[in-house]
Structures are given as structure tokens and as C-alpha cells.
Write an enzyme that holds these catalytic residues in place. Structure first.
Site, PDB file in Angstrom:
ATOM      1  N   SER A 153       0.866  -1.198   0.000  1.00  0.00           N
ATOM      2  CA  SER A 153       0.000   0.000   0.000  1.00  0.00           C
ATOM      3  C   SER A 153       0.889   1.231   0.000  1.00  0.00           C
ATOM      4  O   SER A 153       1.060   1.883  -1.008  1.00  0.00           O
ATOM      5  CB  SER A 153      -0.949  -0.013   1.195  1.00  0.00           C
ATOM      6  OG  SER A 153      -1.922  -1.013   1.032  1.00  0.00           O
ATOM      7  N   GLY A 154       1.506   1.541   1.159  1.00  0.00           N
ATOM      8  CA  GLY A 154       2.362   2.732   1.224  1.00  0.00           C
ATOM      9  C   GLY A 154       3.851   2.429   1.195  1.00  0.00           C
ATOM     10  O   GLY A 154       4.673   3.345   1.173  1.00  0.00           O
ATOM     11  N   GLY A 207      -1.454  -0.824   4.889  1.00  0.00           N
ATOM     12  CA  GLY A 207      -0.556  -1.502   5.826  1.00  0.00           C
ATOM     13  C   GLY A 207      -0.605  -0.893   7.214  1.00  0.00           C
ATOM     14  O   GLY A 207      -0.549  -1.607   8.225  1.00  0.00           O
ATOM     15  N   TYR A 236       6.399  -3.537  18.791  1.00  0.00           N
ATOM     16  CA  TYR A 236       5.278  -3.023  17.993  1.00  0.00           C
ATOM     17  C   TYR A 236       5.339  -3.650  16.601  1.00  0.00           C
ATOM     18  O   TYR A 236       6.321  -3.482  15.893  1.00  0.00           O
ATOM     19  CB  TYR A 236       5.382  -1.499  17.917  1.00  0.00           C
ATOM     20  CG  TYR A 236       4.308  -0.803  17.089  1.00  0.00           C
ATOM     21  CD1 TYR A 236       3.005  -1.298  17.027  1.00  0.00           C
ATOM     22  CD2 TYR A 236       4.595   0.358  16.404  1.00  0.00           C
ATOM     23  CE1 TYR A 236       2.034  -0.653  16.276  1.00  0.00           C
ATOM     24  CE2 TYR A 236       3.627   1.024  15.657  1.00  0.00           C
ATOM     25  CZ  TYR A 236       2.346   0.511  15.595  1.00  0.00           C
ATOM     26  OH  TYR A 236       1.388   1.150  14.861  1.00  0.00           O
ATOM     27  N   TYR A 271       6.516  -1.801  13.653  1.00  0.00           N
ATOM     28  CA  TYR A 271       7.959  -1.598  13.545  1.00  0.00           C
ATOM     29  C   TYR A 271       8.578  -2.977  13.326  1.00  0.00           C
ATOM     30  O   TYR A 271       9.369  -3.468  14.127  1.00  0.00           O
ATOM     31  CB  TYR A 271       8.518  -0.925  14.796  1.00  0.00           C
ATOM     32  CG  TYR A 271       8.079   0.515  14.970  1.00  0.00           C
ATOM     33  CD1 TYR A 271       7.588   1.245  13.889  1.00  0.00           C
ATOM     34  CD2 TYR A 271       8.169   1.156  16.198  1.00  0.00           C
ATOM     35  CE1 TYR A 271       7.185   2.564  14.043  1.00  0.00           C
ATOM     36  CE2 TYR A 271       7.775   2.479  16.358  1.00  0.00           C
ATOM     37  CZ  TYR A 271       7.280   3.171  15.282  1.00  0.00           C
ATOM     38  OH  TYR A 271       6.893   4.483  15.439  1.00  0.00           O
TER      39      TYR A 271
HETATM   40  C1  LIG Z   1       9.019   6.968   8.102  1.00  0.00           C
HETATM   41  C2  LIG Z   1       8.041   6.090   8.834  1.00  0.00           C
HETATM   42  C3  LIG Z   1       7.216   6.653   9.802  1.00  0.00           C
HETATM   43  C4  LIG Z   1       6.300   5.869  10.490  1.00  0.00           C
HETATM   44  N1  LIG Z   1       5.485   6.463  11.414  1.00  0.00           N
HETATM   45  C5  LIG Z   1       4.548   5.724  12.045  1.00  0.00           C
HETATM   46  C6  LIG Z   1       3.629   6.328  12.954  1.00  0.00           C
HETATM   47  O1  LIG Z   1       3.656   7.522  13.194  1.00  0.00           O
HETATM   48  N2  LIG Z   1       2.715   5.535  13.563  1.00  0.00           N
HETATM   49  C7  LIG Z   1       2.643   4.191  13.321  1.00  0.00           C
HETATM   50  O2  LIG Z   1       1.777   3.531  13.891  1.00  0.00           O
HETATM   51  N3  LIG Z   1       3.495   3.603  12.475  1.00  0.00           N
HETATM   52  C8  LIG Z   1       4.436   4.331  11.824  1.00  0.00           C
HETATM   53  N4  LIG Z   1       5.277   3.718  10.934  1.00  0.00           N
HETATM   54  C9  LIG Z   1       5.155   2.266  10.711  1.00  0.00           C
HETATM   55  C10 LIG Z   1       4.019   1.968   9.727  1.00  0.00           C
HETATM   56  O3  LIG Z   1       2.769   2.037  10.382  1.00  0.00           O
HETATM   57  C11 LIG Z   1       4.186   0.561   9.135  1.00  0.00           C
HETATM   58  O4  LIG Z   1       5.399   0.480   8.444  1.00  0.00           O
HETATM   59  C12 LIG Z   1       3.017   0.203   8.208  1.00  0.00           C
HETATM   60  O5  LIG Z   1       3.018  -1.174   7.992  1.00  0.00           O
HETATM   61  C13 LIG Z   1       3.101   0.947   6.898  1.00  0.00           C
HETATM   62  O6  LIG Z   1       2.022   0.676   6.054  1.00  0.00           O
HETATM   63  P1  LIG Z   1       2.240   0.862   4.482  1.00  0.00           P
HETATM   64  O7  LIG Z   1       0.984   0.530   3.793  1.00  0.00           O
HETATM   65  O8  LIG Z   1       2.859   2.180   4.221  1.00  0.00           O
HETATM   66  O9  LIG Z   1       3.383  -0.213   4.221  1.00  0.00           O
HETATM   67  P2  LIG Z   1       3.553  -1.471   3.234  1.00  0.00           P
HETATM   68  O10 LIG Z   1       5.031  -1.679   3.203  1.00  0.00           O
HETATM   69  O11 LIG Z   1       2.852  -1.258   1.944  1.00  0.00           O
HETATM   70  O12 LIG Z   1       2.845  -2.638   4.015  1.00  0.00           O
HETATM   71  C14 LIG Z   1       3.221  -3.059   5.294  1.00  0.00           C
HETATM   72  C15 LIG Z   1       2.786  -4.503   5.523  1.00  0.00           C
HETATM   73  O13 LIG Z   1       1.371  -4.621   5.373  1.00  0.00           O
HETATM   74  C16 LIG Z   1       1.043  -5.446   4.240  1.00  0.00           C
HETATM   75  N5  LIG Z   1       0.008  -4.748   3.498  1.00  0.00           N
HETATM   76  C17 LIG Z   1       0.135  -3.618   2.754  1.00  0.00           C
HETATM   77  N6  LIG Z   1      -1.033  -3.270   2.236  1.00  0.00           N
HETATM   78  C18 LIG Z   1      -1.937  -4.190   2.641  1.00  0.00           C
HETATM   79  C19 LIG Z   1      -3.324  -4.354   2.406  1.00  0.00           C
HETATM   80  N7  LIG Z   1      -4.005  -3.500   1.635  1.00  0.00           N
HETATM   81  N8  LIG Z   1      -3.938  -5.407   2.973  1.00  0.00           N
HETATM   82  C20 LIG Z   1      -3.260  -6.288   3.738  1.00  0.00           C
HETATM   83  N9  LIG Z   1      -1.934  -6.182   3.994  1.00  0.00           N
HETATM   84  C21 LIG Z   1      -1.278  -5.129   3.454  1.00  0.00           C
HETATM   85  C22 LIG Z   1       2.332  -5.559   3.451  1.00  0.00           C
HETATM   86  O14 LIG Z   1       2.373  -6.740   2.691  1.00  0.00           O
HETATM   87  C23 LIG Z   1       3.374  -5.503   4.530  1.00  0.00           C
HETATM   88  O15 LIG Z   1       3.489  -6.759   5.161  1.00  0.00           O
HETATM   89  C24 LIG Z   1       6.216   4.475  10.228  1.00  0.00           C
HETATM   90  C25 LIG Z   1       7.037   3.921   9.252  1.00  0.00           C
HETATM   91  C26 LIG Z   1       7.947   4.708   8.556  1.00  0.00           C
HETATM   92  C27 LIG Z   1       8.846   4.092   7.514  1.00  0.00           C
END
Ligand SMILES: Cc1cc2nc3c(=O)[nH]c(=O)nc-3n(C[C@H](O)[C@H](O)[C@H](O)COP(=O)(O)OP(=O)(O)OC[C@H]3O[C@@H](n4cnc5c(N)ncnc54)[C@H](O)[C@@H]3O)c2cc1C
Ligand SMILES: *[C@@H]1O[C@H](CO)[C@@H](O)[C@H](O)[C@H]1NC(C)=O
Ligand SMILES: *[C@@H]1O[C@H](CO)[C@@H](O)[C@H](O)[C@H]1NC(C)=O
Ligand SMILES: *[C@@H]1O[C@H](CO)[C@@H](O)[C@H](O)[C@H]1NC(C)=O
Ligand SMILES: *[C@@H]1O[C@H](CO)[C@@H](O)[C@H](O)[C@H]1NC(C)=O
Length: 534
Positions: free
Chosen positions: A110-111, A184, A474, A477
Site C-alpha cells: 500500500s504505502g 498496511g 510493535y 515496527y
Molecule cells: C518513516 C516512517 C514513519 C512511520 N510512522 C509511524 C507512525 O507515526 N505511527 C505508526 O503507527 N506507524 C508508523 N510507521 C510504521 C508503519 O505504520 C508501518 O510500516 C506500516 O506497515 C506501513 O504501512 P504501508 O501501507 O505504508 O506499508 P507497506 O510496506 O505497503 O505494508 C506493510 C505490511 O502490510 C502489508 N500490506 C500492505 N497493504 C496491505 C493491504 N491492503 N492489505 C493487507 N496487507 C497489506 C504488506 O504486505 C506488509 O506486510 C512508520 C514507518 C515509517 C517508515
């Protein structure tokens, strides 16, 4: 072929594909495309912009687009066979059906913020593909109902923007970093500056639409309460593909106050931080004060110091905030001059680290401000860390090139929600969460080792001062060290499972066994099903 395909009708294309490829053993991507067309309910697929194989010149750019951890983009990191960008829900359904049919390992992104790159790198299976939801990013805010339907590929910043566009007094309690993908992010909990007042993003989800292992779309009613429980905090990539979340908005006042006050070691950082540890979880629920710890140069005298920055959001005006601080945390010495009164959406930008005067529209770009080679870990703290241990921490921080630690306060609503309400279990009794990070800029994989060693040593040093039995972490993380034993081998999933989820891990395994018994949705730390008698 790609550009040709996009201009043909699906039916004609299927015929063409069958004629040209079916007889010979066609490539994996050709078979996948063929299968997609058959299973996409005749919703056309713009292949030229939606499908990138490794030999496409845009492949790297597309792979890197939202990926946050450069450590997983080095040439030696495994690469997907192709990346597919669905533009319609039925394409996501078809992706699941076709991956199963062709025995392709599927990762969903997703992100792209996964700390261990799990959404775009598989270290356990080859070949694998990435289904990237970046083109599914609609947001429909319904003020009358006080809810919004948000699609998985939207960033949390876009959600904040669309909510604030409709109303200055509505908000949503999720992450600080605005480029997180809601797909995610919410699956792992989603904390941010409103958590002490309203809990996590996952605590404020009221419905969802997911694609299950059979390619069906299920809402809350259709999936049932067990499955709906598991997706709100059980971590991404285990229970299906989230297409939409229905979130409940929360009230925010028209005026909020933000501040950042920094203390160095020379300015008494140790004593102030010791005091913060005693009060941070007990403060007025409208007040969230996190602490960012970093080494810095000590100024004219030379040498190094550590800066502790108290970065805060208060749901109210500056005068009221000063009163609260005077009563509960006068040691910080907050003055009116330190305070900025603003709107909630501008406070979002402030906490995310945008320069002041950045217009909120920047959130619509969905761009991240953070791309690094990094390794991170987390801990939860239940008793204040003694000053002597803080001194040891300062020494370690000053030894490393570019480390960062964040102390994030709990208490308030976080303590009132029962541990088993959703899979995220870190509730009453938690004073704060620690995040440890080391960042570096050198692509050479050999250069990573000292930083990995540094953070692992720091983690060992902190063991006496943090939660124990289990030492919790967490899930958002994501930390693959947690599944490793001392010989680098992998341990029982129960080891990391109880760290992320405590006793909720057992229920997650039961749900997984029911909804995905053959473990189609899997990654290095996905929830395992109980092995089935065959
Ligand atoms: C710079 C940075 C700042 C952050 N700040 C915070 C914060 O303030 N608060 C907090 O709680 N967390 C924070 N995080 C952690 C963040 O919540 C997790 O990394 C989260 O998993 C990111 O979601 P994503 O969709 O961007 O990531 P992705 O890398 O796309 O997905 C993360 C995981 O979820 C799975 N996934 C993705 N999309 C889906 C979907 N649609 N359905 C089912 N599974 C899916 C992926 O396969 C992977 O296992 C931060 C991370 C970073 C890098
Ligand atoms: C797709 O279109 C063809 C031809 O119009 C039709 O025969 C078929 O039933 C359609 N399939 C679906 C799933 O709608
Ligand atoms: C690569 O993808 C682009 C779409 O972004 C497409 O226009 C182009 O034809 C593809 N090139 C090859 C060699 O497949
Ligand atoms: C990409 O590579 C595959 C197999 O390696 C090949 O079949 C295909 O034609 C190539 N595509 C392009 C556009 O070069
Ligand atoms: C939290 O735990 C403390 C001490 O263990 C207890 O006194 C308090 O009642 C608990 N609060 C809630 C809301 O459960």
C-alpha cells in the site's frame, strides 16, 4: 505487447493470447495477464501503465516509488518478477485467484513503509510478485455519519486532508508520518498524536472490505467478527488484502497548540527526561508529548552532546496548555513563546516535520520525506528508566553516526481499552514506547554491519529497563531479528508472536487457520495456521 493489449477488448485479447501463447509454455507474466483478463469481470486493464516486468526500463523506478527502506532495494535484494497496479477491485480479486492458480507468491503493497521491506521483497520464496495498490486511493468522507471510507492505497496524509477539507473540527487518530499507506498502517495498529485521547487508528475502524483467499470481497458482516478482529492490529499480509477501511472520525477543537522544546545534556536533559517518564502517561489526555533523542555537536567547546526534543500536540489553546504544564510538568519550563496555536491539519504538518507555512495541499502529493538505509527496533517501558541507565544510553548514542530514538507516551485512552479488544495488546501499564533507529547513506552492504551491530548491542543494553516475559515490540515496527535465535536460525513463530501480540497471538492463529488454512497470505513474519491434517 503491453501497449497493444491496452487497446484491445478483453475478449479479443484472450483469443489473441490463447492463440499466441497457450500452446507454447509462455512466460509467467504472460500467463498471469491471460488469467487476469479471464478473471477481471471484463473490467479493462491498462497494461501499459499497470504492469511492469523486470526488463521494463521503468521497473526500478516503479519498485522504488514508495519503498522506504533503501536497505531492501540494493542490487542483491530479491526482486519481484513483476509489479502489478490494479485500477479496479476486481483486479485485486483476479490477482489472488491467478497467483494461486500459477503458484506465484504474492506480496501486497500500500504505502511501502514496511521496516523490513516485506511488501516488496521476499527472502523466503521465488518467484514472487508485487500487487501495488497505489492506484486505489479514493476517500469518501461522510460528515453526517461521522465516518469515511478510505481505500488502501491512499496515504494517511490524504485521509487527514480530505477530512479537514470537509470540517475543521473532525480528525482521525493515526500516524505522525503522513506518507504511510492506510492499507498496511492500520493493519498493525496506527498510533499518533491523538492516541492518548482516542486510541489507535485500528481502534477507530468500524467496517472494512477485503479480498479473501478465494478472491471474494467481504465486508465486516460477511467476514464475521473473528476475522474483522484480526485485521485490526494483527499485522499486514496475513488475513487477506484490505481494499477499504471504514473509519470513525473523532472531534478536534478548532484551535490546537504545538510546541518543540529541546534540552541538551548541559541543560539538564537527564533529569528532565527522568521526570517526563514519571508524568508522560498521566498527563491530561488532550496533551501528547513525545521525546526525540539524537546526538549533536556540543558547540564551541567541541565534542558531542545529546539533544532531547519534546515535541507536542495539545487539543486546546496555549493558555490552557500552560496551566496544564505548570501543574504536571513545570520542569520542562514551557513558555508562551514556545507555543504555536494553529488548526488540527496544520498541526499534522508540524508534527510530521514539514517547514512552517507548508500548505496542507502537500499532503495530496503522497510523497514521503524519509528514505534511508535503516534498521529499527522497539520496546515498551513499564517503569521509569533510571538516570544511570540514561547516562549509558547517551554514551551509546554519541558513538553512532546517525542514530535516533523516540519515546512515545501512552496512558489516557490507551489504558482504558482492554488488551484483547483488538490484536494490539500494549495497553494499561505501559508508560511509553521506545523506537530505536540507525540511519545511513552508503549503499555498500558491507557498510551496514556496524550499524546493525550497534543497534543490536543497544537493544541488549536496554533489556533490564523494558518490558519482560515477553519483551514486547510493535508489529508496525517490523523487526526480523525477533524471529531469530542466537545462531541466526529461525525460531518458533510463537517467539515473535507473543512479543507483538501477547496472548492475542493464539486467537490470531485460530483465525488464520479458519480463513487461510493453506497459508496463501504469508511472509517472513505472517501469522501461521495450525498445521492441518491432510
Ligand atoms: C518513516 C516512517 C514513519 C512511520 N510512522 C509511524 C507512525 O507515526 N505511527 C505508526 O503507527 N506507524 C508508523 N510507521 C510504521 C508503519 O505504520 C508501518 O510500516 C506500516 O506497515 C506501513 O504501512 P504501508 O501501507 O505504508 O506499508 P507497506 O510496506 O505497503 O505494508 C506493510 C505490511 O502490510 C502489508 N500490506 C500492505 N497493504 C496491505 C493491504 N491492503 N492489505 C493487507 N496487507 C497489506 C504488506 O504486505 C506488509 O506486510 C512508520 C514507518 C515509517 C517508515
Ligand atoms: C465478459 O464478456 C463476455 C463477452 O461480452 C461475456 O460472455 C462474459 O460473460 C463476461 N464475463 C463476465 C465475468 O462478466
Ligand atoms: C514499460 O512500461 C511502459 C509503461 O510505463 C510502457 O509504455 C513500455 O512499453 C514498457 N516497455 C517495455 C519494454 O515493455
Ligand atoms: C521481458 O522478458 C520476458 C522473459 O524474460 C520476455 O518474454 C518478454 O518478451 C520481455 N518483454 C519485453 C517487453 O522485453
Ligand atoms: C490500570 O492498571 C492499574 C494498576 O495495575 C489499575 O489500578 C487501574 O485500575 C487500571 N486501569 C484500567 C482502566 O484498567
Amino acid at each position: 505487447m503491453a501497449s497493444l493489449a491496452s487497446s484491445l477488448s478483453p475478449v479479443l485479447l484472450i483469443l489473441l493470447l490463447s492463440a499466441s501463447f497457450a500452446a507454447s509454455a509462455s512466460t509467467i507474466q504472460e500467463q498471469f495477464i491471460q488469467c487476469l483478463f479471464v478473471n477481471s469481470q471484463n473490467i479493462s486493464i491498462p497494461l501499459a501503465t499497470a504492469f511492469f516486468t523486470q526488463n521494463n526500463s521503468s521497473f526500478s523506478t516503479v519498485l522504488e516509488s514508495s519503498a522506504q527502506n533503501l536497505r531492501y532495494l540494493v542490487p542483491s535484494a530479491p526482486k519481484p518478477e513483476f509489479i502489478f497496479f490494479p485500477v479496479h477491485e476486481s483486479h485485486v480479486q483476479a490477482s489472488v485467484i491467478c497467483s494461486k492458480q500459477l503458484r506465484l507468491h504474492l506480496r501486497v503493497r500500500s504505502g511501502g513503509h514496511d521496516y523490513e521491506g516485506l511488501s516488496y521483497v521476499s527472502q523466503i520464496e521465488s518467484p514472487f510478485i508485487v500487487v501495488d495498490l497505489a492506484k486505489l486511493r479514493s476517500i469518501n468522507v461522510d460528515l453526517k455519519d461521522n465516518t469515511a471510507w478510505v481505500q488502501a492505497g491512499a496515504t494517511i496524509g490524504e485521509v487527514y486532508y480530505r477530512v479537514s477539507e470537509k470540517s475543521q473540527t473532525h480528525g482521525f487518530p493515526a500516524g505522525l508520518c503522513t506518507s504511510l499507506g492506510v492499507g498496511g498502517h492500520i493493519t498493525g495498529g496506527a498510533y499518533g498524536p491523538l492516541m492518548r485521547k482516542y486510541g489507535l487508528g485500528a481502534d477507530n475502524v468500524v467496517d472494512a472490505r477485503i479480498v479473501d483467499v478465494n478472491g471474494r470481497i467481504l465486508d465486516r458482516k460477511a467476514m464475521g467478527e473473528d476475522h474483522f478482529w484480526a485485521i485490526r492490529g494483527g499485522g499486514g499480509g496475513s488475513f487477506g488484502i484490505i481494499l477499504w477501511w471504514k473509519i470513525k472520525m473523532v472531534p478536534v477543537p478548532p484551535t490546537v497548540t504545538v510546541f518543540t522544546v529541546t534540552k541538551t545534556l548541559e541543560q539538564g536533559a537527564t533529569k528532565t527526561l527522568y521526570k517526563w517518564q514519571q508524568v508522560a502517561d498521566k498527563l491530561d489526555e488532550n496533551l501528547f508529548i513525545r521525546v526525540i533523542l539524537q546526538p549533536a555537536s556540543a558547540g564551541a567547546k567541541g565534542g558531542r552532546t545529546v539533544t532531547t526534543s519534546y515535541n507536542a500536540l495539545f487539543l486546546g489553546g496555549a493558555d490552557e496548555l500552560l496551566q496544564v504544564m505548570q501543574e504536571s510538568f513545570p520542569e520542562l519550563g514551557l513558555t508562551k513563546k514556545d507555543c504555536t496555536e494553529t488548526s488540527w491539519i496544520k498541526a499534522v504538518l508540524y508534527i510530521a516535520g514539514y517547514p512552517s507555512e507548508t500548505p496542507p495541499e502537500v499532503l495530496l502529493q503522497g510523497k514521503s520525506t524519509f528514505k534511508n538505509y535503516f534498521k529499527a527496533k522497539s520496546d515498551f517501558v513499564k517503569e521509569p528508566i533510571p538516570e544511570t541507565a540514561l547516562e549509558g544510553l547517551w554514551e551509546r548514542l554519541m558513538e553512532e553516526d546517525s542514530p535516533l530514538m523516540v519515546f512515545n507516551p501512552y496512558g489516557g485512552m490507551m489504558s482504558k481499552i482492554p488488551e484483547s479488544a483488538i490484536p494490539f495488546p500494549h495497553r494499561n501499564g505501559t508508560l511509553f514506547k521506545i523506537q530505536y533507529l540507525s540511519l545511513w547513506k552508503d549503499a555498500d552492504t558491507g557498510k551496514a554491519k556496524p550499524h546493525m551491530d550497534w543497534i543490536r548491542n543497544l537493544y541488549n543494553f536496554m533489556a533490564p529497563y523494558v518490558s519482560k516475559l515477553p519483551r514486547t515490540a510493535y508489529v508496525n515496527y517490523r523487526d526480523l531479528d525477533l524471529g531469530m535465535n542466537n545462531n541466526g536460525g529461525s525460531e518458533d513463530a510463537r517467539v515473535w508472536g507473543s512479543k507483538y501480540f501477547k496472548d492475542n497471538f493464539n486467537r490470531l492463529v485460530r483465525v488464520k487457520t479458519k480463513v487461510d488454512p493453506d497459508n496463501f497470505f504469508r511472509h517472513e513474519q505472517s501469522i501461521p495456521p495450525l498445521s492441518q491434517p491432510h
